[in-house]
Enzyme design. Structure first.
Site, short mmCIF file in Angstrom:
data_model
loop_
_atom_site.label_atom_id
_atom_site.label_comp_id
_atom_site.label_asym_id
_atom_site.label_seq_id
_atom_site.Cartn_x
_atom_site.Cartn_y
_atom_site.Cartn_z
N GLY A 268 3.56 1.17 -5.05
CA GLY A 268 3.19 2.49 -4.56
C GLY A 268 4.25 3.50 -4.93
CB ILE A 269 4.07 7.11 -5.29
CG1 ILE A 269 4.89 8.08 -6.11
CG2 ILE A 269 3.55 7.71 -4.01
CD1 ILE A 269 4.05 9.10 -6.84
N GLY A 270 7.08 6.49 -4.32
CA GLY A 270 8.08 6.80 -3.32
C GLY A 270 9.38 6.05 -3.52
CD GLU A 293 -2.52 3.51 -6.95
OE1 GLU A 293 -3.55 3.38 -6.29
OE2 GLU A 293 -1.48 4.02 -6.50
CB ILE A 363 2.52 5.24 8.31
CG1 ILE A 363 2.30 6.23 7.16
CG2 ILE A 363 2.94 5.94 9.59
CD1 ILE A 363 1.25 7.28 7.44
CG ASN A 383 0.99 11.69 1.91
OD1 ASN A 383 1.11 12.82 2.39
ND2 ASN A 383 2.02 10.99 1.50
N GLY A 387 -4.34 4.10 -3.49
CA GLY A 387 -4.82 2.85 -4.07
C GLY A 387 -4.35 1.63 -3.31
CE LYS A 407 11.30 11.72 10.46
NZ LYS A 407 9.93 12.11 10.58
#
Lengths: 506, 506
Positions: A268-270, A293, A363, A383, A387, A407
């Site tokens: 995944g992205i990030g 992806e 998440i 978001n 995918g 946090k």
């Protein structure tokens, strides 16, 4: 060459030369309430002038569209469209703070889809058809066919399905940036064909996007780079996640379950995914491949290190430095890359056949292995699922990563008694990783999963309370012990106090 | 022929004739703590003597196994195994009240899997390998290969993977009941092959199950019919569900989205699905086909009515009358049937390629389209997810049906603010049907879905309260409005009072 010569040189199909218009003129051609299909996948290869011009038009005029893209857009396009009330519906993905607000207050109807399925749903008529397409290209050939840039997404389908097409030629992308694309459109039911991909390198389509030139109503020139990816340096937590996961792969190799080439990787992205992939550079891995992806900086770092031999994706979303590295050294990367339509990069058929190792960000996840990828506090969209579901469901290994807590003062635990929204069920999740440790859930019953997740993945600040929940839930019995009266207590406490910790500990 | 002659006539491989043993002897050969793979899929083609004999052995001796089957077993086998503490682990499905109790009190570790994935997980080494196989067959050929009976399930894989095999020859099944099976075993990663099925009729394997005869350690004879399916007559609610769904299909045909042949049908087991399928007999349908798991009475009624031309599944699970109808008229059905391994009948690749219309039963669904197929009250396992996820995720249309409310005075609402367990997410559900009406969720945002589900599907006794929840949740905002403090109030009330209705209304 003059600017005009350079532009005209990119159009080998004479009829289109008469159709060169400005972005504003193109934006004015979009009918109010139209369903628009636009190129763009995680900020790569998106419409950089026409959609922004439509957002400006909407600032002055009461017009709005339903917008379908590949995935998220670059610049401030989604934000400007949302701010100017220019969106009726939006699908299948977004990642913009302004648009998110409009989605969460129900001004924009967002349909959060598996990225492989948008074309399926359009082609089956399950959703309203695309009338108008806007597609970024590097150039146009003698047949009027177009050459996509840094992403394919749903563009080949949009070009085939739309009644009217605007081509946005981006002169920032050299015409030599070609040969890595593999465009195709699925045949309709009941005559759907096999997707004949048996290795990450297999090509099944064409380098260009085929279209009916009579549908092209405008060609617009732009000269704007893709919005670069912002990659923050790995921090203590992302580094720990990466180490935990890489240790797992080394163990799988040692016990003979995987070779040093693993199986094709999806990430995944990030920054977490990027840190994990970058971590492969230092491990005992060789001849790695990707079937993913989004190809990020880490993919090119892996090429440069000699650890990776081939990567297939639907977009190249990289930092500005990496972008120039790719463009300047394109000949060295060209034979190691394929960009595919997202119904192919994310095809369940291919993912299961190739045996993908899928690494995606959660998440939050719960003590039984259910994963939330989309919602905050059970109700607010972040978001979208992207995918992750396409891959997680059909992968050889379905891995989700997240920080154990985050946090200020770790006021949010990302491991919870029950997730507030389920995007990936317990049936589809094999391995969970946090900076605290890794839980290998394969073959475990729910209670066994809870033991290993609580022991290995929970942040120490939350361990006692989550274990207490689980122990008391077990007294009520059941295959998947829960106390429904308390299952969301962490979320409720956060919404009331700004922290998931009990008040005295804040 | 004598009984012995009849038996020997079913073994064309001489070496096995020396291996004929009793069920008790076979049961004694099963090592304590072995992982056993046994034939059987929704009561069809299961081990009718050896597993029951093992349950008896466990009554006297401290032995237990991990049992993997195709799906649920017939007779009282799962109950007897559970009652005698003979099960360590059980996967991938069960539907027995006694076993369920042992699962819910955590005595048996149940791993609830997508039915397509058991072979995947075994072959990848994600779960402990099958050591011992018990497979029902009608007869054995000259090579020692076996001919399965009324189901295939995971049998072909078990025969290939196990070290030791017991063949259970069932002389109730005529040797002529053959020619409809299509056995195969997937190749291992990274060399997994394409599944070359492009129509429901395509055969890709062999009629028999191939095995290494040296692994066969016993042949046991049985003479017991499959436990028949119990089909209750359609009642007012199942008839209404069926009518609502058939009306939807007629409308899809009228608007040109589907032809009168629809697309290949999959239907879950049980009276609702059976009622829906039977309903096709009276509609404007023709040349229907099935690509499903379980072929029930309705499949054969559709053949007899001339409405259906071909059906593919992994088992034939029918009433006793229907069983005899099939056996007695086998030549008329033979060319219209294929039974496949469940990793093929439920293959994501094939399901998406063929464009299946999937109709499965929900325990409950929520106002946003999430479906619970497995758990009662959030913690207690009912039967398992079965193949519903394999189909729902990849289908052309993913349809879930259930009664709007049930039990005395409709004390349980099956449409709820939030499901207590998610097996199918909002991303994977297209159409929901109750006796009250149908909700077509395609292309809708969560709030639009809530409107149509509450309006069309909820039982009148619960409509005001659910609408009130939704309206108040909207005030809190969000893409998917919820009030986490109240999301499970219906479930909690039921557990406290025995009814989901407020006390005054009970």
């Amino acid at each position: 060459m003059t600017k005009e010569d350079i532009q005209l040189d990119r159009i080998k199909f004479d009829d289109y030369k008469k159709k060169i218009i400005s972005a504003e003129e193109a934006a004015n051609l979009i009918p109010n309430k139209a369903v628009v299909g636009a190129s763009g996948f995680t900020k790569a290869g998106d419409s950089k002038s026409v959609l922004p011009a439509f957002a400006q038009r909407a600032a002055k005029e009461d017009v709005a569209i339903s917008l379908i893209t590949g995935a998220s857009l670059g610049q401030t396009t989604d934000a400007d469209l949302a701010a100017n009330h220019a969106l009726i519906r939006r699908m299948p993905f977004q990642a913009d703070a302004v648009l998110r607000k409009s989605i969460n207050n129900s001004e924009v109807k967002y349909v959060d889809q598996h990225l492989s399925e948008t074309i399926e749903q359009l082609q089956c008529g399950h959703i309203a058809p695309v009338e108008f397409a806007i597609i970024e290209a590097s150039h146009i050939d003698e047949n009027g066919f177009i050459y996509p840039t840094t992403s394919i997404g749903n563009s080949a389908y949009f070009a085939a399905a739309a009644d009217k097409i605007i081509i946005e030629i981006n002169t920032q992308v050299p015409t030599s940036f070609s040969g890595i694309h593999d465009n195709c459109v699925p045949s309709k039911y009941p005559n759907r064909e096999i997707i004949p991909i048996q290795t990450v390198k297999d090509r099944i389509g064409e380098n260009f996007i085929r279209l009916d030139p009579s549908k092209v109503i405008g060609v617009v020139f732009t000269n704007i780079l893709d919005t670069p990816a912002q990659l923050s340096e790995p921090d203590v937590k992302t580094t720990a996640i990466s180490k935990n996961l890489l240790k797992f792969f080394v163990e799988e190799i040692e016990k003979g379950a995987l070779t040093k080439s693993l199986l094709p990787l999806q990430a995944g992205i990030g920054k977490v995914a990027n840190a994990v992939l970058t971590g492969f550079i230092d491990g005992p891995f060789e001849n790695l491949t990707m079937y993913s992806e989004v190809l990020q900086d880490s993919t090119f770092d892996l090429f440069d290190s000699g650890k990776m031999t081939f990567a297939s994706g639907s977009s190249i979303t990289v930092t500005e430095d990496c972008y120039h590295r790719i463009i300047d050294n394109f000949e060295t990367y060209k034979d190691k890359l394929i960009l595919r339509p997202q119904n192919i990069s994310n095809a369940p058929e291919v993912i299961r056949r190739l045996g993908i190792i899928a690494i995606n960000t959660a998440i939050e996840f719960d003590i039984y292995g259910n994963v939330n990828s989309t919602h905050i506090g059970g109700n607010k969209m972040m978001n979208g699922i992207g995918g992750s579901g396409d891959f997680a469901r059909n992968a050889y290994l379905s891995i989700f990563v997240t920080q154990a807590a985050s946090k200020n003062n770790n006021s949010i635990s990302h491991v919870l008694p029950m997730v507030s929204h389920v995007d990936h069920t317990e049936h589809d999740v094999d391995v969970l990783v946090t900076d605290q440790g890794l839980a290998d859930l394969r073959g475990l019953s729910p209670r066994e999963r809870a033991e290993v997740i609580i022991e290995n993945c929970v942040h120490p600040d939350y361990k006692n309370e989550i274990r207490d929940y689980y122990e008391r839930a077990k007294e009520k019995g059941g295959h998947t012990p829960h106390i429904l009266e308390e299952a969301f207590n962490f979320h409720i406490r956060y919404s009331e106090t700004g922290s998931m910790k009990p008040q005295q500990e804040k």
